[in-house]
Every structure is written in structure tokens, then in C-alpha cells.
Design a protein around this motif. Structure first.
Motif, PDB file in Angstrom:
ATOM      1  N   THR A 137      -1.316 -21.011 -87.846  1.00 53.97           N
ATOM      2  CA  THR A 137      -0.180 -21.369 -86.999  1.00 53.97           C
ATOM      3  C   THR A 137      -0.221 -22.866 -86.706  1.00 53.97           C
ATOM      4  O   THR A 137      -1.301 -23.458 -86.643  1.00 53.97           O
ATOM      5  CB  THR A 137      -0.234 -20.635 -85.647  1.00 53.97           C
ATOM      6  OG1 THR A 137      -1.451 -20.992 -84.983  1.00 53.97           O
ATOM      7  CG2 THR A 137      -0.177 -19.140 -85.814  1.00 53.97           C
ATOM      8  N   PRO A 138       0.925 -23.493 -86.507  1.00 53.92           N
ATOM      9  CA  PRO A 138       0.876 -24.834 -85.919  1.00 53.92           C
ATOM     10  C   PRO A 138       0.237 -24.739 -84.533  1.00 53.92           C
ATOM     11  O   PRO A 138       0.500 -23.793 -83.783  1.00 53.92           O
ATOM     12  CB  PRO A 138       2.359 -25.227 -85.820  1.00 53.92           C
ATOM     13  CG  PRO A 138       3.075 -24.324 -86.778  1.00 53.92           C
ATOM     14  CD  PRO A 138       2.301 -23.041 -86.785  1.00 53.92           C
ATOM     15  N   ALA A 139      -0.637 -25.677 -84.190  1.00 53.91           N
ATOM     16  CA  ALA A 139      -1.284 -25.642 -82.877  1.00 53.91           C
ATOM     17  C   ALA A 139      -0.241 -25.835 -81.772  1.00 53.91           C
ATOM     18  O   ALA A 139       0.673 -26.652 -81.905  1.00 53.91           O
ATOM     19  CB  ALA A 139      -2.352 -26.726 -82.793  1.00 53.91           C
ATOM     20  N   TYR A 140      -0.365 -25.088 -80.692  1.00 47.62           N
ATOM     21  CA  TYR A 140       0.621 -25.159 -79.613  1.00 47.62           C
ATOM     22  C   TYR A 140      -0.075 -25.193 -78.254  1.00 47.62           C
ATOM     23  O   TYR A 140      -1.195 -24.703 -78.096  1.00 47.62           O
ATOM     24  CB  TYR A 140       1.600 -23.987 -79.687  1.00 47.62           C
ATOM     25  CG  TYR A 140       0.968 -22.616 -79.619  1.00 47.62           C
ATOM     26  CD1 TYR A 140       0.753 -21.979 -78.395  1.00 47.62           C
ATOM     27  CD2 TYR A 140       0.607 -21.924 -80.778  1.00 47.62           C
ATOM     28  CE1 TYR A 140       0.194 -20.718 -78.325  1.00 47.62           C
ATOM     29  CE2 TYR A 140       0.043 -20.665 -80.720  1.00 47.62           C
ATOM     30  CZ  TYR A 140      -0.162 -20.065 -79.494  1.00 47.62           C
ATOM     31  OH  TYR A 140      -0.728 -18.814 -79.428  1.00 47.62           O
ATOM     32  N   PRO A 141       0.574 -25.778 -77.229  1.00 54.77           N
ATOM     33  CA  PRO A 141      -0.056 -25.920 -75.909  1.00 54.77           C
ATOM     34  C   PRO A 141      -0.243 -24.575 -75.221  1.00 54.77           C
ATOM     35  O   PRO A 141       0.554 -23.650 -75.388  1.00 54.77           O
ATOM     36  CB  PRO A 141       0.924 -26.809 -75.138  1.00 54.77           C
ATOM     37  CG  PRO A 141       2.230 -26.653 -75.845  1.00 54.77           C
ATOM     38  CD  PRO A 141       1.901 -26.405 -77.289  1.00 54.77           C
ATOM     39  N   ILE A 142      -1.315 -24.476 -74.440  1.00 57.30           N
ATOM     40  CA  ILE A 142      -1.641 -23.257 -73.703  1.00 57.30           C
ATOM     41  C   ILE A 142      -1.967 -23.621 -72.254  1.00 57.30           C
ATOM     42  O   ILE A 142      -2.242 -24.783 -71.935  1.00 57.30           O
ATOM     43  CB  ILE A 142      -2.834 -22.517 -74.346  1.00 57.30           C
ATOM     44  CG1 ILE A 142      -4.002 -23.478 -74.575  1.00 57.30           C
ATOM     45  CG2 ILE A 142      -2.408 -21.828 -75.642  1.00 57.30           C
ATOM     46  CD1 ILE A 142      -5.250 -22.821 -75.137  1.00 57.30           C
ATOM     47  N   PRO A 143      -1.967 -22.626 -71.339  1.00 55.93           N
ATOM     48  CA  PRO A 143      -2.178 -22.924 -69.920  1.00 55.93           C
ATOM     49  C   PRO A 143      -3.602 -23.350 -69.576  1.00 55.93           C
ATOM     50  O   PRO A 143      -3.829 -23.861 -68.474  1.00 55.93           O
ATOM     51  CB  PRO A 143      -1.846 -21.592 -69.230  1.00 55.93           C
ATOM     52  CG  PRO A 143      -1.037 -20.819 -70.206  1.00 55.93           C
ATOM     53  CD  PRO A 143      -1.523 -21.238 -71.554  1.00 55.93           C
ATOM     54  N   LEU A 144      -4.576 -23.151 -70.441  1.00 58.96           N
ATOM     55  CA  LEU A 144      -5.973 -23.395 -70.116  1.00 58.96           C
ATOM     56  C   LEU A 144      -6.184 -24.744 -69.455  1.00 58.96           C
ATOM     57  O   LEU A 144      -6.835 -24.850 -68.415  1.00 58.96           O
ATOM     58  CB  LEU A 144      -6.830 -23.291 -71.383  1.00 58.96           C
ATOM     59  CG  LEU A 144      -8.324 -23.555 -71.206  1.00 58.96           C
ATOM     60  CD1 LEU A 144      -8.953 -22.437 -70.391  1.00 58.96           C
ATOM     61  CD2 LEU A 144      -9.014 -23.692 -72.560  1.00 58.96           C
ATOM     62  N   VAL A 147      -5.536 -30.522 -87.348  1.00 59.05           N
ATOM     63  CA  VAL A 147      -5.987 -31.719 -86.630  1.00 59.05           C
ATOM     64  C   VAL A 147      -5.131 -32.926 -86.999  1.00 59.05           C
ATOM     65  O   VAL A 147      -4.786 -33.750 -86.148  1.00 59.05           O
ATOM     66  CB  VAL A 147      -7.478 -31.978 -86.923  1.00 59.05           C
ATOM     67  CG1 VAL A 147      -7.890 -33.364 -86.440  1.00 59.05           C
ATOM     68  CG2 VAL A 147      -8.334 -30.907 -86.269  1.00 59.05           C
ATOM     69  N   GLN A 148      -4.761 -33.023 -88.272  1.00 55.83           N
ATOM     70  CA  GLN A 148      -3.912 -34.137 -88.699  1.00 55.83           C
ATOM     71  C   GLN A 148      -2.569 -34.141 -87.983  1.00 55.83           C
ATOM     72  O   GLN A 148      -1.976 -35.197 -87.767  1.00 55.83           O
ATOM     73  CB  GLN A 148      -3.695 -34.078 -90.215  1.00 55.83           C
ATOM     74  CG  GLN A 148      -4.923 -34.443 -91.037  1.00 55.83           C
ATOM     75  CD  GLN A 148      -4.739 -34.188 -92.519  1.00 55.83           C
ATOM     76  OE1 GLN A 148      -3.673 -33.728 -92.962  1.00 55.83           O
ATOM     77  NE2 GLN A 148      -5.764 -34.460 -93.296  1.00 55.83           N
ATOM     78  N   ALA A 149      -2.089 -32.962 -87.619  1.00 56.41           N
ATOM     79  CA  ALA A 149      -0.775 -32.859 -86.972  1.00 56.41           C
ATOM     80  C   ALA A 149      -0.847 -32.991 -85.449  1.00 56.41           C
ATOM     81  O   ALA A 149       0.191 -33.057 -84.784  1.00 56.41           O
ATOM     82  CB  ALA A 149      -0.131 -31.518 -87.335  1.00 56.41           C
ATOM     83  N   LEU A 150      -2.054 -33.025 -84.885  1.00 59.37           N
ATOM     84  CA  LEU A 150      -2.206 -33.081 -83.431  1.00 59.37           C
ATOM     85  C   LEU A 150      -1.929 -34.473 -82.891  1.00 59.37           C
ATOM     86  O   LEU A 150      -2.312 -35.471 -83.504  1.00 59.37           O
ATOM     87  CB  LEU A 150      -3.631 -32.694 -83.036  1.00 59.37           C
ATOM     88  CG  LEU A 150      -4.032 -31.226 -83.042  1.00 59.37           C
ATOM     89  CD1 LEU A 150      -5.505 -31.110 -82.665  1.00 59.37           C
ATOM     90  CD2 LEU A 150      -3.176 -30.417 -82.082  1.00 59.37           C
TER      91      LEU A 150
END
Length: 339
Positions: A255-262, A293-296
Motif C-alpha cells: 500500500t502507499p504509506a498513509y498517516p495514522i493516529p499513533l 520510503v522514496q515516496a515519503l
């Protein structure tokens, strides 16, 4: 006589964008902070295959549930169940699910089965209704932003020449379509043509293709027996380069990395692995991580959740030794019920 409950009357209504904050307010702490719903809620509202419902008590949101129609409309996947903390243990979850099932019967009579994913140790009552049709080991890892490069270097150092010899192919839309069309070779890799991506359990029915393509997943494939002429490094190509059958080797979906509440500055990445070749598993994980990581954006860390055949747990544990584990779940169970 009406059934007695330990709380006032509950009303069920469609969820809207305006309900987002209330739904989030009853979801605090779910999945130890790696909850997917805050990121997916608004996208789900725009999905024509999905329906989302709220349970309201005295005007307040006390529950949430959704289902999405898949497999050409014959299956409903139930996702996102939420019950307000002060209402838990009082039968509300059962009421919400009963409402969803009644809605399926009345509005979608073509649906023949309900499918869902669960972590380990589902309630005994659930096992009397659902059958377990698949399961995978789950290995969540914490990769802080300031350790990403070091973690990738550590994993790279544990990849031997045999691992590096595995060719990796990033599949484009045409190759993914072939994946869905070649039933014989597909079933050799995916038992029953069954595929799970980011906890969404699907079959490889062609009607699910657009749903998967919309998610912008990275598909990487290794054909059995493929290796580089030189074993010094792994090679990634784009496209199939001919009529080679892609469906008997090893597949990973990222998956593309996405923000989470942590925490602010932490994203989640799910890597689903299909196949049982440990060499392929290692290079696929490494490549999926490099791409993510490259897309972050700068300064972003990752909770990486690996989903793999149980037979791979030991070797993947060795690959990830020294990387901080993150307690989430240890097993993913896919359950199904005929209705």
C-alpha cells in the motif's frame, strides 16, 4: 414484547462527511494507534460499492459499520466496526451487525456471503457462524524516521546471493489484468484465487480489478526459477516483456504509506506477501520498503505491517532482527459466512 436493552433506543442512519469527528471520537486507541479508518473514511464515502452506517443513541454517535460489495456483487465485506467505549459489552455490536445483515437481505438480495478479517482469537460465538477460510502471520515493525536508512542497510546486509538472484518485476495495469485472467496459473499461487490486500479480503474475480487499481498498490512479482545473470544485485523491471506466465512464483502488494493516529509524522505501510519462497519474500520486502520510503515526505517514520505465510515467520524474523517490533496483532484470519 419488544426486546429489552440496557440503553435507550438506537437509530441507524447513513454516515456522512459531517459525522467524521464523532466517529473518530469513539475510535480512540483502536488497533494501538494504527487505525486505518481516519485515513480511509472520506474515500469510503465516495465509493459507489460501499455503504456506511451510524448507530445513534439520544442523538449521539455510538457505533459505526460499513460493508463493500465485491466479487461481482455476490459478496459483502464487512469493515470498520466501531462501538463507543461507554457502550461496549452491552450488545450494541450485535445490533449493528444485525442491521447490516437486514440491509443486505432487503437491498442487496444478490449477496450470497459475508466476509471479514479478524485478528487472532475470534469470539467463540463467531466461530459457530463463520468458517475460517485463510490465515496469515502478521509481523508489525516500527521504523522511526531517523532509523529508516539504517534499517534498510541492515536488511540489505542479510540478503545473500541466492536471495539477490531473484528477479523482481513491477506489474503494470496490463500485467495485473493478466493476473486476473489466467485462472490456472493464478490458483497455483493463490489458493482458490483468494487475495487479501491491507486487510481487505477479495477473490481475484475480474470485477475486483478496478477496486484494487484505485488503491495505487505496488504489485511486485517473481517468476519461479527466474534469476539474474549476475547474482550480485537484484534487478527490478517494469512490464512483463512478453508472454511469460506470471502466476506461479511470488507476489507482493504494497500500500502507499498513509498517516495514522499513533503520532504525528508516522505512516502505516501494509505489505501482503503471497507465496512461500523465503528468498523471494526477503527481496520483495526490501524492495517494497525502498519504494515506500522514496515516496515519503522528509521526517516521516513507518509502521510496516508484514502479512505472510506462517511458514515464513522464522526467516522473516531473522531478516528483521534488531528492528523494533510493534505490538498490534500476530495473526490475520479471513472468515466467511453464507447468508
Amino acid at each position: 414484547m419488544a426486546e429489552k436493552t440496557s440503553f435507550p433506543k438506537v437509530d441507524f442512519v447513513p454516515a456522512t462527511a459531517e459525522d467524521y469527528e464523532e466517529v473518530m471520537s469513539i475510535s480512540g486507541g483502536i488497533y494501538n494507534g494504527v487505525d486505518y479508518l481516519p485515513f480511509r473514511y472520506h474515500a469510503w464515502l465516495k465509493d459507489p460499492q460501499r455503504r456506511m452506517f451510524l448507530a445513534k443513541c439520544e442523538g449521539k454517535v455510538v457505533g459505526f459499520e460499513s460493508f463493500i460489495l465485491v466479487d461481482d456483487g455476490t459478496t459483502a465485506v464487512v469493515e470498520g466496526l466501531r462501538v463507543a467505549p461507554w457502550m461496549r459489552g452491552r450488545g450494541l455490536a450485535g445490533m449493528i451487525q444485525k442491521f447490516c445483515f437486514n440491509t443486505l437481505h432487503s437491498d442487496h438480495p444478490e449477496v450470497k456471503r459475508v466476509r471479514l478479517t479478524r485478528p487472532e482469537n475470534p469470539p467463540a460465538a463467531m466461530l459457530t457462524k463463520y468458517k475460517v477460510i485463510n490465515s496469515k502471520a502478521v509481523m508489525p515493525l516500527l521504523l522511526p524516521a531517523d532509523q529508516l536508512e539504517a534499517v534498510l542497510n541492515l536488511m540489505e546486509s542479510r540478503v545473500n546471493d541466492l536471495d539477490r538472484s531473484k528477479n523482481l518485476t513491477i506489474l503494470g495495469a496490463e500485467e495485473i489484468l493478466r493476473f486476473f485472467e489466467e485462472s490456472k496459473s493464478r490458483e497455483e499461487l493463490l489458493s482458490g484465487g483468494f487475495l487479501v490486500q491491507g486487510w481487505l479480503p477479495l477473490t481475484t474475480h475480474k470485477s475486483n480489478l478496478n477496486l484494487l487499481l484505485r488503491r495505487q498498490i505496488v504489485w511486485i512479482y517473481s517468476h519461479p526459477g527466474d534469476s539474474n545473470d549476475s547474482a550480485s544485485s537484484s534487478r527490478v523491471t517494469t512490464g512483463c516483456g512478453g508472454t511469460q506466465a506470471y502466476l506461479q512464483g511470488f507476489l507482493s502488494l504494497g500500500t502507499p504509506a498513509y498517516p495514522i493516529p499513533l503520532a504525528e509524522g508516522v505512516h502505516r505501510l501494509d505489505i501482503d506477501l503471497f507465496g512461500n519462497d523465503p528468498s523471494c519474500a526477503k527481496v520483495h520486502i526490501l524492495e517494497q520498503l525502498k519504494i515506500a520510503v522514496q515516496a515519503l515526505p522528509a521526517g516521516i517514520g513507518i509502521i510496516c505491517v508484514l502479512h505472510a505465510d506462517e511458514s515464513l515467520r522464522t526467516e522473516l524474523g531473522q531478516l528483521c532482527e534488531g528492528v523494533t517490533p510493534f505490538y498490534y496483532v500476530v495473526e490475520q484470519m479471513i472468515m466467511e459466512m453464507e447468508i
